[in-house]
Each structure stands twice: as structure tokens, then as C-alpha cells.
Design a protein around this motif. Structure first.
Motif, PDB file in Angstrom:
ATOM      1  N   GLU A  16     -45.821  11.758  73.891  1.00  0.00           N
ATOM      2  CA  GLU A  16     -46.558  12.173  75.074  1.00  0.00           C
ATOM      3  C   GLU A  16     -47.784  13.009  74.731  1.00  0.00           C
ATOM      4  O   GLU A  16     -48.259  13.808  75.520  1.00  0.00           O
ATOM      5  CB  GLU A  16     -45.647  12.978  76.010  1.00  0.00           C
ATOM      6  CG  GLU A  16     -44.654  12.112  76.756  1.00  0.00           C
ATOM      7  CD  GLU A  16     -43.854  12.916  77.755  1.00  0.00           C
ATOM      8  OE1 GLU A  16     -43.761  14.145  77.579  1.00  0.00           O
ATOM      9  OE2 GLU A  16     -43.340  12.335  78.696  1.00  0.00           O
ATOM     10  N   ALA A  17     -48.266  12.849  73.504  1.00  0.00           N
ATOM     11  CA  ALA A  17     -49.503  13.470  73.073  1.00  0.00           C
ATOM     12  C   ALA A  17     -49.473  14.982  73.203  1.00  0.00           C
ATOM     13  O   ALA A  17     -48.464  15.607  72.920  1.00  0.00           O
ATOM     14  CB  ALA A  17     -50.677  12.863  73.819  1.00  0.00           C
ATOM     15  N   ARG A  18     -50.589  15.575  73.626  1.00  0.00           N
ATOM     16  CA  ARG A  18     -50.737  17.026  73.513  1.00  0.00           C
ATOM     17  C   ARG A  18     -49.687  17.809  74.276  1.00  0.00           C
ATOM     18  O   ARG A  18     -49.163  18.805  73.791  1.00  0.00           O
ATOM     19  CB  ARG A  18     -52.117  17.425  74.024  1.00  0.00           C
ATOM     20  CG  ARG A  18     -53.274  16.779  73.294  1.00  0.00           C
ATOM     21  CD  ARG A  18     -54.581  17.190  73.929  1.00  0.00           C
ATOM     22  NE  ARG A  18     -55.696  16.445  73.383  1.00  0.00           N
ATOM     23  CZ  ARG A  18     -56.934  16.547  73.839  1.00  0.00           C
ATOM     24  NH1 ARG A  18     -57.192  17.356  74.847  1.00  0.00           N
ATOM     25  NH2 ARG A  18     -57.903  15.854  73.305  1.00  0.00           N
ATOM     26  N   SER A  19     -49.401  17.399  75.506  1.00  0.00           N
ATOM     27  CA  SER A  19     -48.519  18.208  76.338  1.00  0.00           C
ATOM     28  C   SER A  19     -47.130  18.315  75.757  1.00  0.00           C
ATOM     29  O   SER A  19     -46.528  19.386  75.725  1.00  0.00           O
ATOM     30  CB  SER A  19     -48.465  17.647  77.756  1.00  0.00           C
ATOM     31  OG  SER A  19     -48.124  16.285  77.748  1.00  0.00           O
ATOM     32  N   THR A  20     -46.581  17.198  75.257  1.00  0.00           N
ATOM     33  CA  THR A  20     -45.250  17.261  74.682  1.00  0.00           C
ATOM     34  C   THR A  20     -45.263  17.931  73.325  1.00  0.00           C
ATOM     35  O   THR A  20     -44.250  18.453  72.881  1.00  0.00           O
ATOM     36  CB  THR A  20     -44.647  15.846  74.582  1.00  0.00           C
ATOM     37  OG1 THR A  20     -44.455  15.370  75.904  1.00  0.00           O
ATOM     38  CG2 THR A  20     -43.323  15.847  73.882  1.00  0.00           C
ATOM     39  N   HIS A 275     -50.306  12.760  80.182  1.00  0.00           N
ATOM     40  CA  HIS A 275     -50.806  11.382  80.163  1.00  0.00           C
ATOM     41  C   HIS A 275     -52.304  11.323  80.482  1.00  0.00           C
ATOM     42  O   HIS A 275     -52.788  10.300  80.965  1.00  0.00           O
ATOM     43  CB  HIS A 275     -50.028  10.501  81.144  1.00  0.00           C
ATOM     44  CG  HIS A 275     -48.560  10.501  80.923  1.00  0.00           C
ATOM     45  ND1 HIS A 275     -47.944   9.723  79.963  1.00  0.00           N
ATOM     46  CD2 HIS A 275     -47.565  11.193  81.523  1.00  0.00           C
ATOM     47  CE1 HIS A 275     -46.642   9.935  79.980  1.00  0.00           C
ATOM     48  NE2 HIS A 275     -46.389  10.823  80.912  1.00  0.00           N
ATOM     49  N   SER A 276     -53.002  12.398  80.244  1.00  0.00           N
ATOM     50  CA  SER A 276     -54.443  12.398  80.468  1.00  0.00           C
ATOM     51  C   SER A 276     -55.131  13.035  79.259  1.00  0.00           C
ATOM     52  O   SER A 276     -54.478  13.731  78.470  1.00  0.00           O
ATOM     53  CB  SER A 276     -54.794  13.165  81.749  1.00  0.00           C
ATOM     54  OG  SER A 276     -54.558  14.551  81.586  1.00  0.00           O
ATOM     55  N   PRO A 277     -56.443  12.831  79.098  1.00  0.00           N
ATOM     56  CA  PRO A 277     -57.133  13.360  77.921  1.00  0.00           C
ATOM     57  C   PRO A 277     -57.134  14.883  77.836  1.00  0.00           C
ATOM     58  O   PRO A 277     -57.356  15.430  76.754  1.00  0.00           O
ATOM     59  CB  PRO A 277     -58.565  12.823  78.086  1.00  0.00           C
ATOM     60  CG  PRO A 277     -58.431  11.633  78.966  1.00  0.00           C
ATOM     61  CD  PRO A 277     -57.320  11.960  79.908  1.00  0.00           C
ATOM     62  N   ASP A 278     -56.937  15.574  78.978  1.00  0.00           N
ATOM     63  CA  ASP A 278     -57.020  17.040  78.947  1.00  0.00           C
ATOM     64  C   ASP A 278     -55.646  17.685  79.103  1.00  0.00           C
ATOM     65  O   ASP A 278     -55.510  18.754  79.689  1.00  0.00           O
ATOM     66  CB  ASP A 278     -57.980  17.543  80.026  1.00  0.00           C
ATOM     67  CG  ASP A 278     -57.539  17.122  81.429  1.00  0.00           C
ATOM     68  OD1 ASP A 278     -56.633  16.274  81.534  1.00  0.00           O
ATOM     69  OD2 ASP A 278     -58.096  17.644  82.410  1.00  0.00           O
TER      70      ASP A 278
END
Length: 302
Positions: A16-20, A275-278
Motif C-alpha cells: 500500500e505504498a507510503r501510508s502502509t 492509494h494516492s500519490p500524496d
């Protein structure tokens, strides 16, 4: 506190990229703190990072089938520092609708498959409304309509002047915690069959349903379970405030632990933009979560 098994898993999802990543970091910080803690603990405390929570859950399923035996799980995905003790089930399905192509200028001769798809989407709209009206689960009582329905993909023709002979629409439907996947599938099949019966053009070639991706049942743990109680106490000690308890509004890997009789709770830092770039997480929240996870793991294995 005595346990027959002596292990606790700290599990997160690496996709889940950055957030996870905030949850992963919190779990690793907790492991590091435990390694340097003075009081000894019994057994092993294990860190797992797996793939595929977002599409199938196959990563954690493989870990449970082939990984070490454990007796509890803390899942540090982004949860807003809530203890998340339930999640709904979810099924993905695609419906292929077949029309009747003809020259675009001959009105009334053709049957447009995209038009059929639009009608099907409207027909399926009331399904989640009925499910939500009958749904009762304490962890979701603050949410008016927790069971979501989504139209995620649609594929028809590739030229504006062609009448599409086929259209494929992809859906996601959430269903009650206590339901089986089979019950959810039956609701979908019945609704699509009702739609087909109202369209004479579909008599010869009725809609075809393809089931792919998520076919996931729900999950819930007793709010008074020992693991929940220990985590609530640890969160209160770290934050100075009573722990908040809520539910997950998507699917979560906790179900695979429950299938083996293993208690599991999701608890992670505050974040946003998933799920977003930021996407982001709170660094202070990551530290708080790490301390609460470490306290809980030590208490469980004491």
C-alpha cells in the motif's frame, strides 16, 4: 499470563505504498524496542511483511500455511490509531453483456451492449441498500451504510461509430460479516438473473458472470477478547486516553488468522491519502503505535 503457544506475529501489508509503510515502520520499531527491553519474554515475537492484501490476501494465506505457528497477531496497517476489530466481506465479479451489432445508422436494429451495461448498473444499485438495511454489527453502528458497492471497470467498443457487441463491467460488493462468500455470490447471481429476465434481447445469450480477485469473507473478534483487552490497555497507557474501537471498511488479512482460531487486531498510525500519490502518516503516531505494540507483545508473552 500463561499461553500454550508462545508466539505473536506483527503483520503488515507491504503493497500500500507510503501510508502502509508507516505500519511497517511501527512494527519494526516495536520489535527493536522489545529486543532492547529489560524484562524477559517467553517464546518468539515475529515480524511478517506480506504482499497482496489489496487483491487476494494470498500473501498472508501463504504465510499461515507455510510460516511459523503463532497464537496472536497484531496488524499495524494505517487505522487512525483505532483498534479495528471487524471488517465486512467482499467479492469481485465481472459481468459480460452481449448485444447485437448492426450499422450505427439503422435505429432499432442493433442492441447496444454498453446500453445494457448501463441498465445493469442501475438494476444492481438497490442491492447494497437492501444489505445495509438488514446489517447489524456493533463495530459498524456509527456508520450509516457500511456495505459499499462499486463499479470499478467497464470495457466496450473501441470506435464511436460502432455498435458494441459486448461490454464487460467489473464490480465490487461488500457483504455482512457473518455471511459466507457463497451467500454473497448467490445474491449477485439472483440479481443478474432478474435483470436478464427483463431484457428479451438477453434470452439467447444471458449475462455471464466471472468471479475473480477478492472472494473474501468477513472478520470479527470479540471486543472483550484477551488480545483486545491487552492492546486497549497499552494504547491507553501510551496515549493517556481511552482506546477507540472501530471497524475496517474494506477487507483485511485478519480473516486468515481467525480461520485458524488465532486472535487478531488491526492497529496502526494516523494517515491519509491511501492509494494516492500524496499518502502520508504521522511520525508521532508511528512512535505511539510502536510503543503500544511493544507493550502488548510483552504482556502477551509474559
Amino acid at each position: 499470563m500463561k499461553r500454550t503457544a508462545e508466539r505473536i506475529a506483527s503483520t503488515s501489508q507491504a503493497d500500500e505504498a507510503r501510508s502502509t509503510c508507516g505500519g511497517l515502520v511501527a512494527g519494526l520499531l516495536a520489535i527493536d524496542a522489545i529486543a532492547h527491553a529489560g524484562p524477559p519474554h517467553r517464546g518468539d515475537i515475529i515480524f511478517e511483511s506480506v504482499i497482496e492484501e489489496e487483491s487476494t490476501g494470498n500473501g498472508i494465506l501463504a504465510a499461515r500455511q507455510h510460516g511459523p505457528a503463532i497464537d496472536a497477531a497484531l496488524i499495524p496497517g494505517v487505522s487512525g490509531e483505532d483498534l479495528q476489530i471487524a471488517n465486512s466481506g467482499a467479492v469481485w465479479f465481472e459481468v459480460t453483456l452481449t448485444g447485437k451489432p448492426a450499422y450505427v445508422g439503422l435505429a432499432g436494429v442493433s442492441v447496444n451492449a454498453i446500453d445494457l451495461a448501463v441498465d445493469l448498473i442501475a438494476h444492481l444499485g438497490p442491492v447494497p441498500q437492501r444489505l445495509n438495511a438488514a446489517f447489524s454489527q456493533p463495530a459498524y453502528e456509527a456508520q450509516a451504510n457500511p456495505l459499499a458497492f462499486n463499479v470499478g471497470t467497464i470495457c466496450g467498443c473501441d470506435r464511436p461509430s460502432n455498435v458494441p457487441s459486448e461490454c464487460v463491467v467489473g464490480f465490487r460488493l461488500a457483504f455482512p460479516v457473518e455471511w459466507t462468500v457463497g451467500q454473497a455470490r448467490a445474491v449477485v447471481s439472483e440479481a443478474v438473473a432478474e435483470f436478464a429476465a427483463r431484457h428479451p434481447s438477453l434470452t439467447e445469450q444471458p449475462p455471464a458472470i466471472r468471479r475473480h480477485g477478492f472472494q473474501a469473507h468477513g472478520f470479527a473478534i470479540d471486543p472483550d477478547a484477551s488480545l483486545v483487552a491487552l492492546l486497549r490497555s497499552a494504547v491507553a497507557q501510551v496515549s493517556g486516553e481511552p482506546a477507540r474501537v472501530s471497524a475496517v471498511f474494506g477487507t483485511a488479512d485478519a480473516r486468515y488468522f481467525a480461520d485458524q482460531g488465532i486472535p487478531a487486531v488491526s492497529y496502526g498510525p494516523v494517515g491519509g491519502g491511501m492509494h494516492s500519490p500524496d499518502g502520508w502518516v504521522s511520525p508521532a503516531g508511528v512512535r505511539r503505535v510502536a510503543r503500544a505494540l511493544a507493550r502488548t507483545a510483552l504482556a502477551w508473552t509474559a
